[in-house]
Design an enzyme around this catalytic site. Structure first.
Site, PDB file in Angstrom:
ATOM      1  N   TYR A  91      -7.969 -43.844 -40.654  1.00 14.41           N
ATOM      2  CA  TYR A  91      -7.557 -45.289 -40.172  1.00 14.41           C
ATOM      3  C   TYR A  91      -5.884 -45.620 -40.261  1.00 14.41           C
ATOM      4  CZ  TYR A  91     -12.433 -45.126 -40.639  1.00 14.41           C
ATOM      5  OH  TYR A  91     -13.975 -45.016 -40.541  1.00 14.41           O
ATOM      6  N   TYR A 124     -26.414 -45.710 -34.487  1.00 14.68           N
ATOM      7  CA  TYR A 124     -25.358 -45.721 -35.337  1.00 14.68           C
ATOM      8  C   TYR A 124     -25.466 -45.830 -36.757  1.00 14.68           C
ATOM      9  CZ  TYR A 124     -20.702 -47.062 -36.860  1.00 14.68           C
ATOM     10  OH  TYR A 124     -19.427 -47.215 -37.652  1.00 14.68           O
ATOM     11  N   VAL A 155     -16.539 -45.739 -46.045  1.00 15.20           N
ATOM     12  CA  VAL A 155     -16.304 -46.893 -46.763  1.00 15.20           C
ATOM     13  C   VAL A 155     -17.187 -46.699 -48.187  1.00 15.20           C
ATOM     14  CG1 VAL A 155     -15.569 -48.748 -45.293  1.00 15.20           C
ATOM     15  CG2 VAL A 155     -17.881 -48.089 -45.321  1.00 15.20           C
ATOM     16  N   SER A 174     -18.520 -43.259 -42.226  1.00 14.49           N
ATOM     17  CA  SER A 174     -17.782 -42.856 -41.098  1.00 14.49           C
ATOM     18  C   SER A 174     -17.556 -41.457 -41.081  1.00 14.49           C
ATOM     19  CB  SER A 174     -16.441 -43.777 -40.983  1.00 14.49           C
ATOM     20  OG  SER A 174     -16.594 -45.045 -40.703  1.00 14.49           O
ATOM     21  N   LYS A 216     -18.482 -39.591 -38.305  1.00 15.68           N
ATOM     22  CA  LYS A 216     -17.883 -39.857 -36.876  1.00 15.68           C
ATOM     23  C   LYS A 216     -17.537 -38.383 -36.061  1.00 15.68           C
ATOM     24  CE  LYS A 216     -17.215 -44.470 -37.659  1.00 15.68           C
ATOM     25  NZ  LYS A 216     -15.898 -45.697 -38.009  1.00 15.68           N
TER      26      LYS A 216
END
Ligand code: GLN
Length: 312
Positions: free
Chosen positions: A247, A195, A265, A69, A72
């Site tokens: 998050y 992705y 992660v 992530s 992103k």
């Protein structure tokens, strides 16, 4: 602290913090992507890249891990550069969710936009804006973009990519729901494939610190002198990283550490100290929120030692 903080002083500080947390084994590998369950849980590295182009590290500097992530904000940046702010904003909101990264989305009631580009729904909407015509061509655009930030040639981890591609049905479901509302381009399988590729690029802790240092340096990579992103977009990325980067821990993070950051992660966290440095930490044991346990602790210690909080 000042931007002239000596690299030797940072080096001894991060070595001290590294030694302090070296034996901490709290957290779990993120095995919902099966291949991530096979990595060495002991991996641990800390890296700092200053805006004048010096790198100091502690720990397993050569250890490679997938970016996940942390991709992103950078893909959001590429979407901004390709399509401009108005078009990108028509596809994504900028609200923190207080929900898990992979939660089944709540699209905005009226606009149907996903919440922000740093949760999976918004990130997939951004990936769908990456031009290429095929996942392989999109991968080439992403590789070029990442390498402007790292100043180093990167490769994709094929095993992690295949593993997520074989099991990532939740992300496919999120993409299908967004297709229903016209928030992603119709080529769903290609978008989700890209992705998974964007999440599977291998980096090391110094790549993370250099990517963050590039943002801290107004978009110019301090190692190469090359611009990775137009300056006006840097603040867009950093703002979202501050409000949404960790998050369901984003509020605690902003409160305690106070730096624009992004976690993944696989156990990486990067953070930018605007005008000063970028910091990257890798340790693959993550907490329930999907953030590296040792990573969060290292950042808290660094903040305390160097007064890094942006509102200090
Ligand atoms: N590829 C992962 C996923 O989509 C990335 C998640 C993360 O790093 N938080 O589930």
């Amino acid at each position: 602290m000042t931007s002239t903080l000596a690299p030797a002083k940072i080096a001894s500080l991060i070595e001290e913090i590294y030694q302090e947390h070296k034996h901490l084994a709290d957290g779990d590998l993120a095995s919902y992507i099966p291949e991530l369950g096979n990595v060495d849980p002991r991996g641990f590295a800390i890296s700092v890249t200053t805006v004048d182009g010096q790198i100091v590290t502690a720990g397993d500097q050569d250890r490679l891990f997938t970016i996940q992530s942390i991709s992103k904000p950078f893909v959001f940046g590429l979407a901004l550069e390709t399509h401009g702010l108005d078009h990108v904003r028509s596809r994504v909101n900028v609200e923190p969710t207080g929900e898990a990264f992979h939660s089944m989305i709540r699209l905005d009631e009226s606009s149907k936009r996903p919440p922000n580009p740093l949760v999976n729904s918004g990130a997939i909407a951004m990936t769908s804006l990456i031009k290429g015509g095929s996942p392989a061509a999109g991968q080439t655009s992403l590789k070029h973009m990442y390498e402007l930030y790292t100043g180093r040639v990167l490769d994709m981890d094929a095993a992690v990519y295949e593993s997520e591609k074989a099991t990532g049905h939740r992300n496919r479901a999120i993409a299908h729901l967004m297709l229903h509302f016209g928030m992603v381009e119709p080529q769903i399988e290609e978008t989700v494939d890209l992705y998974f590729r964007q999440c599977s690029f291998n980096v090391n802790a110094s790549d993370l610190s250099t990517m963050a240092a590039t943002l801290a340096n107004k978009g110019v990579n301090p190692l190469t002198g090359n611009r990775a992103i137009a300056e006006p977009y840097v603040k867009s990325l950093l703002t979202l990283m501050l409000t949404c980067g960790l998050y369901t821990y984003a509020g605690e993070w902003a409160f305690n550490v106070g730096l624009p950051a992004k976690s993944g992660v696989s156990g990486g966290i990067l953070a930018a100290v605007p005008g000063k440095m970028g910091i990257g930490v890798y340790s693959p044991l993550v907490d329930k929120q999907g953030n590296s346990v040792r990573g969060v602790r290292v950042f808290k210690d660094l903040e305390r030692a160097l007064n890094l909080h942006i509102f200090n």
